[in-house]
Write a protein that holds these residues in place. Sequence first.
Motif, short mmCIF file in Angstrom:
data_model
loop_
_atom_site.label_atom_id
_atom_site.label_comp_id
_atom_site.label_asym_id
_atom_site.label_seq_id
_atom_site.Cartn_x
_atom_site.Cartn_y
_atom_site.Cartn_z
N ALA A 433 0.91 -1.22 0.02
CA ALA A 433 -0.23 -0.08 0.01
C ALA A 433 0.75 1.37 0.08
N GLY A 434 0.42 2.38 -0.59
CA GLY A 434 0.99 3.54 -0.59
C GLY A 434 1.54 4.30 -1.88
N LYS A 435 2.10 3.35 -2.64
CA LYS A 435 2.79 4.01 -3.90
C LYS A 435 2.01 3.75 -5.08
N GLY A 436 1.24 2.57 -5.31
CA GLY A 436 0.43 2.57 -6.28
C GLY A 436 1.22 2.57 -7.81
N HIS A 437 0.74 3.57 -8.64
CA HIS A 437 1.24 3.52 -9.87
C HIS A 437 2.49 4.22 -9.83
N GLU A 438 3.04 4.59 -8.80
CA GLU A 438 4.41 5.38 -8.98
C GLU A 438 5.62 4.49 -9.23
N THR A 439 6.42 5.25 -10.18
CA THR A 439 7.53 4.63 -10.73
C THR A 439 8.86 5.17 -9.96
N THR A 440 9.00 5.91 -9.10
CA THR A 440 10.07 6.23 -8.46
C THR A 440 9.60 6.51 -6.99
N GLN A 441 10.83 6.61 -6.21
CA GLN A 441 10.97 6.84 -4.95
C GLN A 441 11.88 8.07 -4.53
N THR A 442 11.37 8.94 -3.49
CA THR A 442 12.38 9.87 -3.25
C THR A 442 12.79 9.92 -1.94
N ILE A 443 14.27 9.82 -2.06
CA ILE A 443 14.79 9.62 -0.74
C ILE A 443 15.88 10.69 -0.55
N GLY A 444 15.50 11.76 0.39
CA GLY A 444 16.50 13.08 0.50
C GLY A 444 16.60 13.64 -0.94
N SER A 445 17.56 13.98 -1.62
CA SER A 445 17.75 14.63 -2.78
C SER A 445 17.61 13.82 -3.93
N GLN A 446 17.63 12.44 -3.89
CA GLN A 446 17.53 11.47 -4.75
C GLN A 446 16.30 11.07 -5.10
N VAL A 447 16.16 10.87 -6.44
CA VAL A 447 14.79 10.29 -7.10
C VAL A 447 15.13 8.87 -7.67
N VAL A 448 14.78 7.95 -7.20
CA VAL A 448 15.18 6.63 -7.70
C VAL A 448 14.20 5.87 -8.41
N SER A 449 14.52 5.03 -9.41
CA SER A 449 13.49 4.10 -9.85
C SER A 449 12.98 3.03 -8.67
N PHE A 450 11.68 3.18 -8.78
CA PHE A 450 10.84 2.13 -7.74
C PHE A 450 9.49 2.22 -8.30
N ASP A 451 9.30 0.96 -8.50
CA ASP A 451 7.90 0.70 -8.93
C ASP A 451 7.23 -0.68 -8.00
N ASP A 452 6.26 -0.31 -7.30
CA ASP A 452 6.00 -1.70 -6.29
C ASP A 452 5.39 -2.85 -7.10
N ARG A 453 5.02 -2.38 -8.29
CA ARG A 453 4.39 -3.41 -9.15
C ARG A 453 5.76 -4.25 -9.73
N GLN A 454 6.53 -3.71 -10.32
CA GLN A 454 7.73 -4.39 -10.89
C GLN A 454 8.68 -4.80 -9.84
N VAL A 455 8.82 -4.14 -8.68
CA VAL A 455 9.63 -4.73 -7.74
C VAL A 455 8.84 -6.23 -7.14
#
Length: 468
Positions: A433-455
């Motif tokens: 739960a929480g990220k749904g369709h999102e394909t990135t994760q924002t950690i500090g100043s970094q935006v990294v690829s992260f898709d719950d579905r793909q992971v």
Amino acid sequence: MSLELARVADLVRVESKPQWAEIELSDVCHDSRAMVPGALFAAIPGDSSDGHSYAGDAVEAGAAAVLVERPLGLGVPELRVASVRESLGPVASAVHGEPSRALQLVGVTGTNGKTTTVRILSCLLSELGVPVAEVGTLTGERTTPEAPELQRFLADAVARDVAAVAMEVSSHGLAQHRVDGCRFTVAAFTNLGNDHLDYHGTIEEYFAAKQRLFSPELSDLAIVNVDSEFGLRLADEINIPVIAVGAHLVDSLRFDRYMNKFRWRERAVHLPLAGEFNVANAVMAAEIAVALGHRPGDVAEALATTPSVPGRFEVIDQGQPFSVVVDYAHTHDALEAVLAAARAVTKNSLIVVFGAGGNRDHDKRPMMGKVVRSLADRVVVTSDNPRDEPPEDIISAIVSGMPIPPDLVEVDRRRAIGAAFDVAREGDLVLLAGKGHETTQTIGSQVVSFDDRQVAEEELQLRTGVAS
């Protein structure tokens, strides 16, 4: 499409000069980097930067005039107004020929359900033969675009012979006047819960922002879900015609795995989406379609063709013996609804992996923790988009609301998902739960690829030996 500067000046009540009648504005821009020659530059003051500081760059790039709140003396005509943001929507609309008036424009607002309702409505109208376009979380960077982008999109839709536009209208978009200048054929309200209070301050201010959509200046007709206190209040307070929708329009509801079957307007509906909350979303979309002139029988049949909505109770299947569902739920109300839907289709244990976003809505974190711990069998608390906050602090706030501790705390979201899969057994359901369709994760100043579905697919393949 273009408009004389003199007519724009009249619109914003600025005294025009004779030579302005000869200046044609081709567009409106609020970003100097996207400036096109002959356009009007709107200098929006912001929290972190002020558009007035970039007006010179816009003029160098070919701005024919500037919309400002203070004199700049840049050698081009200046339209000085009290609020650039409040003037921008009507100006952009006028420059593009008031495109919303040539469309059936539907605006959907609310804390939860906007995206799904808009997607169902868009699919319904398409199935009914209506050329339709969609604006919202699934189509752009912002749920509701800034006024120049929105009016440009609507003008393009008209040029492409689109007949209807279904759009999500966010509280930010309303508070920041992004939809001013639009004319909505239908404005719809789903619900209201604790969200975005970091921006609005209080639930009353949040409600007031939503309520703006239902003013006579913006909308012709309201369709309001009255299954909540705020829905009832909205229906009672607004000054445009209201159609009340909700559970009273549905009977004979029953679940069949990932399908809802019910009767609406005395017609059988087979909705290929799980969760009672999706019944509410589908009924809202159906009632909007009827309000736009479609026959209920045709609408009921079209509902059976509704596809799954990306990141909304989306099932992930890699041949594993347990179910995996990804959902965008990120408020305690949405989590409660999606957990109820998951419980209805779970044979055995319900396992939930979730976190909360950083830099916003601190107060909702304990409420989220309480709901999940109370309704799930096993709970894994992890990171969502921590942004500039330490993930451990966010997790601690979530856990503080739990009546008993979570089964696992794992800051790394991928490892958390994998750990949930490791304990899942046949007949269980794992909800991410929480990220749904999102394909990135924002950690500090970094935006990294992260898709719950793909992971989820990758982690399941490691455990099942199935390659996609």
